[in-house]
Design a protein around this motif. Sequence first.
Motif, PDB file in Angstrom:
ATOM      1  N   MET A   1      -0.624  20.447  38.910  1.00  0.00           N
ATOM      2  CA  MET A   1      -1.537  19.360  38.541  1.00  0.00           C
ATOM      3  C   MET A   1      -0.794  18.241  37.796  1.00  0.00           C
ATOM      4  O   MET A   1      -1.015  17.067  38.038  1.00  0.00           O
ATOM      5  CB  MET A   1      -2.655  19.936  37.662  1.00  0.00           C
ATOM      6  N   ILE A   2       0.082  18.659  36.890  1.00  0.00           N
ATOM      7  CA  ILE A   2       0.875  17.675  36.140  1.00  0.00           C
ATOM      8  C   ILE A   2       1.790  16.904  37.085  1.00  0.00           C
ATOM      9  O   ILE A   2       1.949  15.687  36.976  1.00  0.00           O
ATOM     10  CB  ILE A   2       1.696  18.375  35.033  1.00  0.00           C
ATOM     11  N   LEU A   3       2.389  17.612  38.038  1.00  0.00           N
ATOM     12  CA  LEU A   3       3.274  16.982  39.027  1.00  0.00           C
ATOM     13  C   LEU A   3       2.507  15.980  39.879  1.00  0.00           C
ATOM     14  O   LEU A   3       2.992  14.871  40.153  1.00  0.00           O
ATOM     15  CB  LEU A   3       3.913  18.061  39.895  1.00  0.00           C
ATOM     16  N   LEU A   4       1.324  16.348  40.301  1.00  0.00           N
ATOM     17  CA  LEU A   4       0.487  15.461  41.112  1.00  0.00           C
ATOM     18  C   LEU A   4       0.123  14.203  40.320  1.00  0.00           C
ATOM     19  O   LEU A   4       0.166  13.086  40.847  1.00  0.00           O
ATOM     20  CB  LEU A   4      -0.776  16.200  41.561  1.00  0.00           C
ATOM     21  N   ARG A   5      -0.205  14.389  39.050  1.00  0.00           N
ATOM     22  CA  ARG A   5      -0.551  13.248  38.193  1.00  0.00           C
ATOM     23  C   ARG A   5       0.649  12.319  38.027  1.00  0.00           C
ATOM     24  O   ARG A   5       0.518  11.094  38.029  1.00  0.00           O
ATOM     25  CB  ARG A   5      -1.023  13.778  36.839  1.00  0.00           C
ATOM     26  N   ARG A   6       1.838  12.903  37.880  1.00  0.00           N
ATOM     27  CA  ARG A   6       3.055  12.110  37.728  1.00  0.00           C
ATOM     28  C   ARG A   6       3.324  11.274  38.974  1.00  0.00           C
ATOM     29  O   ARG A   6       3.634  10.085  38.882  1.00  0.00           O
ATOM     30  CB  ARG A   6       4.231  13.046  37.450  1.00  0.00           C
ATOM     31  N   TYR A   7       3.195  11.892  40.154  1.00  0.00           N
ATOM     32  CA  TYR A   7       3.398  11.159  41.404  1.00  0.00           C
ATOM     33  C   TYR A   7       2.355  10.061  41.584  1.00  0.00           C
ATOM     34  O   TYR A   7       2.646   8.987  42.116  1.00  0.00           O
ATOM     35  CB  TYR A   7       3.380  12.110  42.594  1.00  0.00           C
ATOM     36  N   LEU A   8       1.140  10.319  41.150  1.00  0.00           N
ATOM     37  CA  LEU A   8       0.083   9.318  41.244  1.00  0.00           C
ATOM     38  C   LEU A   8       0.407   8.114  40.357  1.00  0.00           C
ATOM     39  O   LEU A   8       0.229   6.962  40.758  1.00  0.00           O
ATOM     40  CB  LEU A   8      -1.261   9.939  40.832  1.00  0.00           C
ATOM     41  N   ILE A   9       0.936   8.387  39.150  1.00  0.00           N
ATOM     42  CA  ILE A   9       1.346   7.302  38.249  1.00  0.00           C
ATOM     43  C   ILE A   9       2.487   6.502  38.868  1.00  0.00           C
ATOM     44  O   ILE A   9       2.494   5.268  38.839  1.00  0.00           O
ATOM     45  CB  ILE A   9       1.749   7.871  36.873  1.00  0.00           C
ATOM     46  N   TYR A  10       3.469   7.189  39.462  1.00  0.00           N
ATOM     47  CA  TYR A  10       4.588   6.514  40.131  1.00  0.00           C
ATOM     48  C   TYR A  10       4.077   5.630  41.272  1.00  0.00           C
ATOM     49  O   TYR A  10       4.537   4.493  41.454  1.00  0.00           O
ATOM     50  CB  TYR A  10       5.589   7.535  40.675  1.00  0.00           C
ATOM     51  N   LEU A  11       3.128   6.162  42.032  1.00  0.00           N
ATOM     52  CA  LEU A  11       2.581   5.404  43.161  1.00  0.00           C
ATOM     53  C   LEU A  11       1.894   4.133  42.680  1.00  0.00           C
ATOM     54  O   LEU A  11       2.087   3.052  43.249  1.00  0.00           O
ATOM     55  CB  LEU A  11       1.604   6.270  43.964  1.00  0.00           C
ATOM     56  N   ILE A  12       1.108   4.254  41.626  1.00  0.00           N
ATOM     57  CA  ILE A  12       0.405   3.093  41.070  1.00  0.00           C
ATOM     58  C   ILE A  12       1.405   2.060  40.565  1.00  0.00           C
ATOM     59  O   ILE A  12       1.255   0.854  40.785  1.00  0.00           O
ATOM     60  CB  ILE A  12      -0.563   3.527  39.949  1.00  0.00           C
TER      61      ILE A  12
END
Length: 199
Positions: A1-12
Amino acid sequence: MILLRRYLIYLILVILVATGFTYISYKIYPSIGFVKNDIWRVLPSPGDANRDIYTRAFVSQYGTFALAKPEAAYFSASIDIEENLLSGNCSYKLTGEDIEAKWWAITLYDKDGFLTQNNEKLYSFNSENIDFNFEGGFEVYFTNDDAFIAELNNKNWLRSPEEENFSISMRIYLPGEEFFSNLKRINLPIVEKIRCLDE
């Protein structure tokens, strides 16, 4: 979940950076991509198959079917000789000499880049329908002042939009290869303000 959130932040962040870069590029491109000749500006070869991505983006918005040199040159102006914006509240005179080319045209556009609606159904003059003067030159008037129109002894006039800024375009077809090597210095028409409605 933390990894997914990190990738989402990078994408944004990537989307924000890309959007910001695109916006800044769009804003500064006219000052670096165009050649300036007095009141006129021109892209050296908007239809060139090898043009850069910024030129491609600009052309896709303003001139989808642009030709490459030496076939055509597209000049535009939104200011007069005193570097004031062209306004529908004022009357102007464009003065020029016949252009050595296969064909050329001068067209008036509103602030959104569309032809100005008018009862005369007249939007442009070209090298075949314009009235030349005795010296071989020509004058074209841009106005929305009916009193001024009544005073004119010249058939070359186009109605400008009411209370709006506008621009003019000059398209020149097959002017010759030398024309493009001298875009900054070739002799082009000038636009002078004559009078304004609020003066």
